[in-house]
Design a protein around this motif. Structure first.
Motif, PDB file in Angstrom:
ATOM      1  N   LYS A 113      -1.384   6.066   3.444  1.00 57.47           N
ATOM      2  CA  LYS A 113      -0.324   5.513   2.595  1.00 57.47           C
ATOM      3  C   LYS A 113       0.235   6.571   1.659  1.00 57.47           C
ATOM      4  O   LYS A 113      -0.523   7.325   1.050  1.00 57.47           O
ATOM      5  N   SER A 115       1.871   8.154  -1.758  1.00 58.30           N
ATOM      6  CA  SER A 115       1.689   7.907  -3.184  1.00 58.30           C
ATOM      7  C   SER A 115       3.037   7.545  -3.788  1.00 58.30           C
ATOM      8  O   SER A 115       3.653   8.325  -4.512  1.00 58.30           O
ATOM      9  N   THR A 116       3.497   6.358  -3.461  1.00 56.16           N
ATOM     10  CA  THR A 116       4.785   5.868  -3.962  1.00 56.16           C
ATOM     11  C   THR A 116       4.795   4.367  -3.780  1.00 56.16           C
ATOM     12  O   THR A 116       4.149   3.856  -2.855  1.00 56.16           O
ATOM     13  N   ILE A 118       5.872   1.038  -2.299  1.00 56.85           N
ATOM     14  CA  ILE A 118       6.381   0.921  -0.930  1.00 56.85           C
ATOM     15  C   ILE A 118       6.416  -0.548  -0.513  1.00 56.85           C
ATOM     16  O   ILE A 118       5.577  -1.333  -0.938  1.00 56.85           O
ATOM     17  N   GLU A 123       0.315  -3.065   8.096  1.00 55.20           N
ATOM     18  CA  GLU A 123      -0.670  -2.110   7.601  1.00 55.20           C
ATOM     19  C   GLU A 123      -1.229  -1.196   8.687  1.00 55.20           C
ATOM     20  O   GLU A 123      -1.682  -0.098   8.400  1.00 55.20           O
TER      21      GLU A 123
END
Lengths: 363, 363
Positions: A113, A115-116, A118, A123
């Motif tokens: 994932k 780092s923002t 989203i 998944e």
């Protein structure tokens, strides 16, 4: 190749393209960028969206971080081909910077994932198409994305949907072949030297492992994704389906987007009235692929391509785009076209901005 | 209580409220609903946002499903208090249905992810405030949410931010107390019989376990969240901070939102110029709490409350709101106010829609 505006080429659906350009000039779109990863990308010889196959798990992560946070965060370096040619996310970021376009990242199934913040529509990262099941729940991803597309379409004049999915041209070929589109030797690559044989061999093995022949899933797009696709495809198709009910919807990408078009054409033919593909001149000029014919074979929607000449750049990493490296991805072509339609910046201003970001992030 | 429009009451910041109503009438907002869960909600006697403490993990999940998908999906039943009074998500859904307001759910840290596309600003559910660390990375959640708020504010005329966080009044009390706001006996509850003693006891133990006295973290909102808060608080504060730079930003909720206001006032006082709280008359009438005084003590921003009379309803589950059950949550008050400002529907049409949804989902 027909110039329709300064720095914009149109090859397909010219009449509708004129109307589309009127509808999208000086408007406020929202850019969605969909990230997905698969085990298919790790089959040797297929994906060049990273220095080595294993690192392709991090490529969409870093791409989405670059366009939303301004730089890669989870990994140190900007994604690049084994030759060091940087990700088209640099072009996308430059376009978004110039046009101040709002953007949101979408997780369609990523191993790592970003780092923002989203929007998550799925998944699970995709398996290899050599396995029986490549994407576990394509219908659920499509439905989730369709709802998201509907909700977001109300917030903008139109949606531009890009993607970052290493190995995605092979899975696109897989889906097109399963659905009976003659796409062999027409799907592009991030390399000047398109590894058609490896891709075709992989797709043929994948079909065989799923007991499928070419065209067996002509009317079954979700089955085609399930066996031969990647999680990005139902996510982009669903977003586009939800959005196209409300207005123009842009698939921003190269030949991978023809697989999305085929999926949409089978899911709901009427919807494709509002769909067009925006890409780059490097895709059009690619002699090892043929997006124009692919679109014609599926449904002749408008195809626009941004025409900027990076051979004028001072940096080899950018000049290399003119030699057929990278070419497109992360919605680069679509966001550059939007920037032209909204800001009227000229070619040299765009190249200058791209070089600035190159200096900041790559050098 | 001053009526400022038909079915809308204003108690604080009247002059600015007039301007705010002009700025938000006939406009197109975006509703964000932030879900969070904590172990604090499972301390016996605190949360009534579920039939029993353990099930509070599913309450935000179902609330977000109701407003985005029309019904609970992950669990069968609509969340309700132990007495069977249904979640205010029913009111929110009715408001959103009437005004056709675009909405997006936000995951601030939920034990059970809802079956809906969702914007993720954090993954980890909160611990108990009796532990040393209640929220692991509040600053990261705040920053993620702030970026999201900035991006989304560009897509709408203004943002309305609601929340669903069982046990959230206790964590709000914890943060306010750690930051030196005299909030004891002023924080509301989803019960007519507010368990002040249990909440105060828990907060005092929590402060003691973190070696803190009241007011020790007056200038340290992120530390206050870390030790005494829940993950929803930095998410809502961050979204509001990002949005308020661009225009009016509505905290849609009851006394929990005063903790968000305190956090914002310490992070960036100027930002609170664009912040207001929109709630329900049931919160204003609650004799066991005092939102009006709490706001005055922190910063006297506009407070609006929707005034609809559910004693006229045919169903006990809705009539009970007039007796002080549930009262507010999931942005119910804020979205109903927006519906009045946008659609001019009258009280009986709103009650009719709420009863329709009650019949469909609860009966």
């Amino acid at each position: 190749m027909g110039k329709i505006r300064e720095n914009i080429i149109c090859t397909n659906g010219k009449k509708r393209a004129e109307k589309l350009i009127e509808e999208t000039t000086d408007k406020k779109p929202l850019f969605l960028c969909v990230g997905g990863t698969t085990e298919t990308a790790k089959i040797p010889g297929l994906s060049m969206a990273g220095k080595n196959p294993e690192i392709t798990d991090y490529t969409p992560t870093a791409d989405l971080e670059i366009i939303t946070q301004g730089k890669p965060i989870t990994i140190e370096d900007v994604p690049a081909t084994p030759q060091g040619i940087p990700t088209p996310a640099l072009l996308t970021k430059s376009a978004l910077d110039l046009a101040k376009t709002p953007k949101l990242p979408v997780n369609a199934g990523m191993k790592v994932k970003p780092s923002t913040p989203i929007i998550e529509v799925n998944e699970d990262s995709g398996n290899s198409i050599l396995e029986k099941i490549a994407v576990k729940h394509p219908e659920q991803i499509y439905k989730n994305a369709e709802k998201t597309g509907k909700a977001l379409a109300k917030l903008a004049d139109y949606l531009i949907i890009g993607e970052t999915t290493p190995g995605g041209t092979t899975t696109a070929l897989g889906v097109l072949k399963a659905m009976g589109v003659n796409a062999e030797n027409k799907i592009s690559s991030s390399m000047p030297d398109n590894p058609h044989e490896d891709k075709i061999k992989t797709v043929k093995s994948g079909l065989k492992n799923s007991n499928l022949d070419t065209g067996d899933l002509q009317r079954k797009p979700m089955e085609a994704i399930k066996t031969m696709g990647d999680p990005m495809l139902p996510a982009v198709a669903g977003l586009a389906s939800g959005s196209a009910k409300f207005g123009p919807t842009i698939l921003a990408g190269g030949t991978q987007m023809t697989a999305v078009l085929k999926i949409l054409a089978e899911k709901d033919r009427d919807i494709t009235e509002n769909i067009s593909i925006w890409t780059t001149r490097w895709i059009l000029e690619d002699k090892s692929s043929n997006i124009v014919e692919l679109i014609k074979a599926i449904r002749d929607i408008p195809l626009l391509a941004v025409d900027i000449d990076l051979s004028k750049s001072n940096y080899y990493g950018l000049k290399a785009y003119e030699e057929g490296f990278a070419k497109e991805g992360v919605g680069a072509g679509g966001t550059l076209i939007e920037t032209i339609l909204k800001t009227k910046v000229n070619e040299s201003a765009m190249i200058e901005k791209i070089e600035q970001n190159y200096e900041k992030l790559v050098k």
